[in-house]
Every structure is written in C-alpha cells, then in structure tokens.
Design an enzyme around this catalytic site. Structure first.
Site, PDB file in Angstrom:
ATOM      1  N   GLU A 187       0.838  -1.207   0.000  1.00  0.00           N
ATOM      2  CA  GLU A 187       0.000   0.000   0.000  1.00  0.00           C
ATOM      3  C   GLU A 187       0.870   1.253   0.000  1.00  0.00           C
ATOM      4  O   GLU A 187       0.642   2.188  -0.774  1.00  0.00           O
ATOM      5  CB  GLU A 187      -0.926  -0.008   1.224  1.00  0.00           C
ATOM      6  CG  GLU A 187      -2.106  -0.951   1.047  1.00  0.00           C
ATOM      7  CD  GLU A 187      -2.799  -1.365   2.346  1.00  0.00           C
ATOM      8  OE1 GLU A 187      -3.860  -1.979   2.270  1.00  0.00           O
ATOM      9  OE2 GLU A 187      -2.274  -1.096   3.443  1.00  0.00           O
ATOM     10  N   ASP A 198      -4.186  -9.032  18.522  1.00  0.00           N
ATOM     11  CA  ASP A 198      -2.861  -9.319  17.962  1.00  0.00           C
ATOM     12  C   ASP A 198      -1.905  -9.918  18.992  1.00  0.00           C
ATOM     13  O   ASP A 198      -0.960 -10.622  18.632  1.00  0.00           O
ATOM     14  CB  ASP A 198      -2.225  -8.019  17.440  1.00  0.00           C
ATOM     15  CG  ASP A 198      -2.807  -7.590  16.099  1.00  0.00           C
ATOM     16  OD1 ASP A 198      -3.745  -8.236  15.623  1.00  0.00           O
ATOM     17  OD2 ASP A 198      -2.297  -6.606  15.538  1.00  0.00           O
TER      18      ASP A 198
HETATM   19  C1  FAD Z   1      -0.599  -0.447   8.968  1.00  0.00           C
HETATM   20  C2  FAD Z   1      -1.555  -1.546   9.319  1.00  0.00           C
HETATM   21  C3  FAD Z   1      -2.501  -1.970   8.394  1.00  0.00           C
HETATM   22  C4  FAD Z   1      -3.395  -2.997   8.718  1.00  0.00           C
HETATM   23  N1  FAD Z   1      -4.314  -3.380   7.787  1.00  0.00           N
HETATM   24  C5  FAD Z   1      -5.216  -4.329   8.098  1.00  0.00           C
HETATM   25  C6  FAD Z   1      -6.228  -4.712   7.182  1.00  0.00           C
HETATM   26  O1  FAD Z   1      -6.296  -4.188   6.055  1.00  0.00           O
HETATM   27  N2  FAD Z   1      -7.144  -5.652   7.554  1.00  0.00           N
HETATM   28  C7  FAD Z   1      -7.100  -6.228   8.800  1.00  0.00           C
HETATM   29  O2  FAD Z   1      -7.949  -7.055   9.117  1.00  0.00           O
HETATM   30  N3  FAD Z   1      -6.151  -5.898   9.687  1.00  0.00           N
HETATM   31  C8  FAD Z   1      -5.214  -4.964   9.384  1.00  0.00           C
HETATM   32  N4  FAD Z   1      -4.262  -4.607  10.296  1.00  0.00           N
HETATM   33  C9  FAD Z   1      -4.223  -5.298  11.579  1.00  0.00           C
HETATM   34  C10 FAD Z   1      -5.237  -4.734  12.563  1.00  0.00           C
HETATM   35  O3  FAD Z   1      -5.148  -3.336  12.612  1.00  0.00           O
HETATM   36  C11 FAD Z   1      -4.940  -5.353  13.916  1.00  0.00           C
HETATM   37  O4  FAD Z   1      -5.109  -6.744  13.802  1.00  0.00           O
HETATM   38  C12 FAD Z   1      -5.837  -4.828  15.039  1.00  0.00           C
HETATM   39  O5  FAD Z   1      -5.727  -3.440  15.181  1.00  0.00           O
HETATM   40  C13 FAD Z   1      -5.445  -5.501  16.355  1.00  0.00           C
HETATM   41  O6  FAD Z   1      -6.224  -4.997  17.368  1.00  0.00           O
HETATM   42  P1  FAD Z   1      -5.725  -5.077  18.876  1.00  0.00           P
HETATM   43  O7  FAD Z   1      -6.821  -4.484  19.673  1.00  0.00           O
HETATM   44  O8  FAD Z   1      -5.238  -6.422  19.185  1.00  0.00           O
HETATM   45  O9  FAD Z   1      -4.434  -4.135  18.919  1.00  0.00           O
HETATM   46  P2  FAD Z   1      -4.239  -2.539  18.540  1.00  0.00           P
HETATM   47  O10 FAD Z   1      -5.316  -2.148  17.603  1.00  0.00           O
HETATM   48  O11 FAD Z   1      -2.846  -2.463  18.146  1.00  0.00           O
HETATM   49  O12 FAD Z   1      -4.529  -1.856  19.921  1.00  0.00           O
HETATM   50  C14 FAD Z   1      -3.628  -1.975  20.995  1.00  0.00           C
HETATM   51  C15 FAD Z   1      -3.879  -0.837  21.957  1.00  0.00           C
HETATM   52  O13 FAD Z   1      -3.115  -1.099  23.121  1.00  0.00           O
HETATM   53  C16 FAD Z   1      -2.529   0.116  23.585  1.00  0.00           C
HETATM   54  N5  FAD Z   1      -1.348  -0.268  24.345  1.00  0.00           N
HETATM   55  C17 FAD Z   1      -0.255  -0.949  23.942  1.00  0.00           C
HETATM   56  N6  FAD Z   1       0.593  -1.169  24.973  1.00  0.00           N
HETATM   57  C18 FAD Z   1       0.006  -0.602  26.064  1.00  0.00           C
HETATM   58  C19 FAD Z   1       0.386  -0.498  27.441  1.00  0.00           C
HETATM   59  N7  FAD Z   1       1.509  -1.026  27.917  1.00  0.00           N
HETATM   60  N8  FAD Z   1      -0.452   0.170  28.268  1.00  0.00           N
HETATM   61  C20 FAD Z   1      -1.612   0.711  27.814  1.00  0.00           C
HETATM   62  N9  FAD Z   1      -2.024   0.635  26.531  1.00  0.00           N
HETATM   63  C21 FAD Z   1      -1.217  -0.028  25.687  1.00  0.00           C
HETATM   64  C22 FAD Z   1      -2.239   0.904  22.314  1.00  0.00           C
HETATM   65  O14 FAD Z   1      -2.217   2.293  22.587  1.00  0.00           O
HETATM   66  C23 FAD Z   1      -3.418   0.521  21.418  1.00  0.00           C
HETATM   67  O15 FAD Z   1      -4.483   1.434  21.542  1.00  0.00           O
HETATM   68  C24 FAD Z   1      -3.342  -3.597   9.998  1.00  0.00           C
HETATM   69  C25 FAD Z   1      -2.403  -3.162  10.930  1.00  0.00           C
HETATM   70  C26 FAD Z   1      -1.517  -2.145  10.603  1.00  0.00           C
HETATM   71  C27 FAD Z   1      -0.501  -1.681  11.614  1.00  0.00           C
END
Ligand code: FAD
Length: 418
Positions: free
Chosen positions: A146, A283
């Site tokens: 992208e 994740d």
């Molecule tokens: C550039 C990019 C493009 C993507 N494109 C796609 C796509 O097209 N399709 C798709 O399905 N998926 C995509 N993904 C993956 C998707 O965004 C992730 O799978 C999803 O966001 C995971 O959600 P999560 O809640 O596990 O983690 P995140 O969304 O990463 O959220 C984690 C949160 O934890 C907080 N955090 C971290 N450490 C701490 C701490 N020690 N204390 C307090 N807070 C903390 C952070 O601030 C964040 O808000 C993409 C990811 C990226 C980076």
C-alpha cells in the site's frame, strides 16, 4: 469497566498509510476513547501505560503521563495491547526506517515522504537529487505494498506539476521482500495480479532480498550471496511484528508461554492457563496460528467480553472455545485497484477496489469519521487531490514527561516512581 490505554484513542490501523501519504487526516482514522464511549456511563477511560501485573493481588499497575504509578484492582482482566514493529534484532534501524503502527509513525512518514520531494527540489547535484527521490519500502505485505503504491501514485497523480526543478514522476520506489512475491498471503494468483499492478505503477519489486543494514543515506541488501547498496532518502519498514513489552511482563507474572514473536499462548477460551480470570485477545494472543488481523481482534474481544458477562450475570452462555469466522481479507494497491480474498474466491482490479472501499467505509469508527472520509475519498480518488499534506518539521527535543508537575502530589492508591 476500566479501559486503560496509553494513547487515549482508538485507531483504525488499516488506513494509517492514507494518513501517511496525505489522503486522510489523523482525526479521520482515529477517535478519542472518551468520545467514542461517552454513552457508556459505567466505563472509565484512563490514559496510562500498563507496566506490571500483580496477579495474586489482582491488580494492574500503570504509569501515568505525569510520572505517577497507579494501581487498578480487577476481578477480570482482558489484555489487548496489540503488536509493534519488529526489526528482527536490529532495533537501531528504527531511527532511520520508521514502522507503521501508530499515528506518530504515520505523521513521521508523511514528513519523510513529502519532505524528500522538497529536499530533492533544493538539491544542487544529481546524486543528492537521486537519493532524495529514491524511496525504499521493506516488506511486501499489505502495508508495504500500500505504501509503495501510494508513493508512486502521489508522485505521478498529485504533485507531478508542482515543482520547478524536479519531475516528481522520476521518483524511484523500491520494494524489497525476502520472499518471492508481494502479498504472498493472498495466494499465487492474486499475488501475481498485485505484482503486475505494482509494475504498471512503476514500483520496482525485488524478491529474495533481505535488508541487512539501514543508515541515514540508504540500505544494504543481501540477495542470495551478493550484497548491494541502495542510496535512498526515505526508508520505510513494514517487515515484521513482535509483541509489546507488556506481553513479556504479563507472561512473567502468570507463567504463560510466548511464541517466537512474543505473543501469549492462550487456552481455547482465550484465557491464560491456570488464570481463568485473565484473557488475552487480538494481535497479542497466540492461538491456532490465527493471523494478526482486525477480524480476529474484534471477534476474540467480543468472545472474552461475553464469557465474562456470563460469569457475572449468567446471560448468553458463550461457546467453550473461541471459533474464528474468517470473512476474508483485502489490500489496496492503487486507485481503482485492489485484491480481495474470501474463502476460496479471489477478486482483483476495480471490483475488488469497490469491495475494499465498502469494507473500509463500514468499519471506520464514528459517524463523523465515516462521513468525512467518504467525502474525502470521493474527491481524492476522482481528482488525485491530497489535502492532508502539512507536517511538523521536528519533534520537541525533550525526554521529560509531557505533563509532569515539578512537585507531583501523591494520591491515594498511588506511589511515586523512584
Ligand atoms: C498499517 C496496518 C494496516 C493494517 N491493515 C489491516 C487490514 O487491512 N485488515 C485487517 O484485518 N487488519 C489490518 N491490520 C491489523 C489490525 O489493525 C490489527 O489486527 C488490530 O488493530 C489488532 O487490534 P488489537 O486491539 O489487538 O491491537 P491494537 O489495535 O494495536 O490496539 C492496541 C492498543 O493497546 C494500547 N497499548 C499498547 N501497549 C500498552 C500499554 N503497555 N499500556 C496501555 N495501553 C497499551 C495501544 O495504545 C493501542 O491502543 C493492519 C495493521 C496495521 C498496523
């Protein structure tokens, strides 16, 4: 419910590359948690970084931005801290090759990309100009593809007539990957279509190429036995992920196992073995080789929440094991060109782009973001306009806590850091 997040906002990561390349603003892809959850009176949002866990005393220990450490008691804990960029043991590369996980990353990339064209315009010799007009992307997964596509597209469709001394169309965008094709996870056929689209755009794709060194002037790349040097003013890293520090801290506190990337291995119900009160989702969770994608994060989060609600009030018994329903994946390559894979079906080209558009519009958080991103896309896709190009020149050179009080007042349940 206490929601602790160090950023204080919800970020739609799949559109970070559009923020980095000037299509959308950071406010269109992110939303304040407080604003997002304002109707839920029983949720307290706390902006702080979780640094430790006391699993015996059932407490989460977090560090606030004023330096104070605060403890939060819990009955049930859900850990969902995502992943961060991995430089495969070379964290020093990060200084010159930003990854793409946060709004800060996207804004740093915006500064680097648009700033490189400005520097090329000012360069007084061909070698310097060539270096500034060379952009290296490391890793040909969806984010690398992208980004590479967007840089070529903005050079050829947005800023092509704006400079007096350079032709932005000359921008050389090189995409390196250790594998043999871009978007390998989409299968051979769609990956081939992606490679052809990148080629049409003018992106140079180099397969079997491992970036082994990065500095402020470019990269060193090993392809089979040979090592070559590429001079580049901009290097962007999207090659791998690893779990955040918090995963290691939680694993240590609970005795949980971690996979190679540091993600926490969980039981079928997303809890940590021997700790039914602690779930890990999204994740940061390692379960049945599930991919690190938004659908897994949303579904596992909802599953953990249902489990806990059932334990509290007996409502809606969830299944014993988390079962992921795969709705497919989509990657944007260029205007009107995307690839979509769903079950055994694959789509590419304009139709795939329409599906991509529909998916991303429907998952944007908040009506305002949804509405304004749709309007922006209408203008941007039809006319190649990118309005979100301003960037800050440099970051404040300070390591101090941004809100530190010279004499912080200790609070009940808080202890000052050493
Ligand atoms: C550039 C990019 C493009 C993507 N494109 C796609 C796509 O097209 N399709 C798709 O399905 N998926 C995509 N993904 C993956 C998707 O965004 C992730 O799978 C999803 O966001 C995971 O959600 P999560 O809640 O596990 O983690 P995140 O969304 O990463 O959220 C984690 C949160 O934890 C907080 N955090 C971290 N450490 C701490 C701490 N020690 N204390 C307090 N807070 C903390 C952070 O601030 C964040 O808000 C993409 C990811 C990226 C980076």
């Amino acid at each position: 419910v206490t929601l602790i997040d160090r950023a204080g906002h919800h970020l739609f990561q799949p559109l970070l590359y559009q923020c980095a390349t000037g299509i959308l603003s950071e406010g269109q892809i992110a939303m304040s948690l407080r604003n997002l959850l304002k109707r839920h009176r029983n949720i307290e949002c706390v902006m702080a970084e979780v640094v430790d866990f006391d699993v015996t005393g059932r407490r989460v220990i977090a560090r606030r931005n004023d330096g104070l450490t605060v403890e939060f008691p819990y009955d049930h804990l859900i850990a969902a801290a995502g992943v961060r960029q991995s430089y495969f043991g070379h964290d020093e590369f990060a200084e010159h090759a930003p990854g793409m996980k946060t709004i800060t990353d996207a804004l740093v990339i915006r500064r680097k990309v648009f700033g490189a064209f400005e520097m090329a315009e000012l360069a007084n010799d061909a070698a310097r100009r060539g270096r500034w007009l060379t952009f290296v992307c490391v890793g040909a997964g969806p984010t690398g593809v992208e980004l590479a596509g967007q840089i070529r597209e903005l050079a050829t469709h947005t800023i092509e007539h704006e400079f007096g001394h350079i032709s932005p169309e000359d921008a050389r965008v090189i995409l390196f990957d250790g594998g043999d094709r871009p978007l390998a996870s989409f299968g051979k056929k769609l990956s081939g279509k992606a490679a052809a689209t990148l080629d049409d755009l003018g992106v140079e794709f180099h397969s079997h190429s491992h970036v082994v060194d990065v500095d402020d002037r470019g990269v060193e790349v090993r392809k089979r036995e040979a090592t070559s040097r590429y001079e580049a003013g901009t290097v962007l890293w999207t090659a791998g992920v690893k779990a955040p520090e918090m995963a290691g801290v939680l694993a240590k506190a609970t005795g949980a196992q971690q996979d190679k990337a540091g993600r926490i291995l969980v039981e079928a119900d997303c809890t940590i073995r021997g700790h039914p009160d602690i779930s890990v989702v999204g994740d940061m969770m390692a379960l049945n080789d599930l991919p690190g994608v938004a659908e897994v994060a949303m579904q596992s989060g909802a599953f953990a929440a249902r489990r806990i609600r059932h334990q509290i009030d007996g409502r809606g018994k969830p299944a014993d094991a988390f079962k992921f329903r795969d709705f497919g994946s989509a990657a944007y390559i260029a205007r009107y060109k995307a690839v979509v894979s769903f079950w055994r079906f694959g789509l590419s080209g304009f139709l795939a782009w329409v599906v991509w558009l529909f998916i991303h519009i429907s998952f944007l958080t908040g009506f305002r973001n949804w509405f304004s991103a749709t309007l922006t896309w209408l203008v941007s896709f039809s006319r190649g306009i990118r309005k979100e190009r301003p960037f800050t020149i440099r970051d404040p050179q300070t390591t101090k806590d941004p809100y530190s009080d010279p004499r912080p007042i200790p609070q009940e349940g808080s202890k000052e850091e050493d």
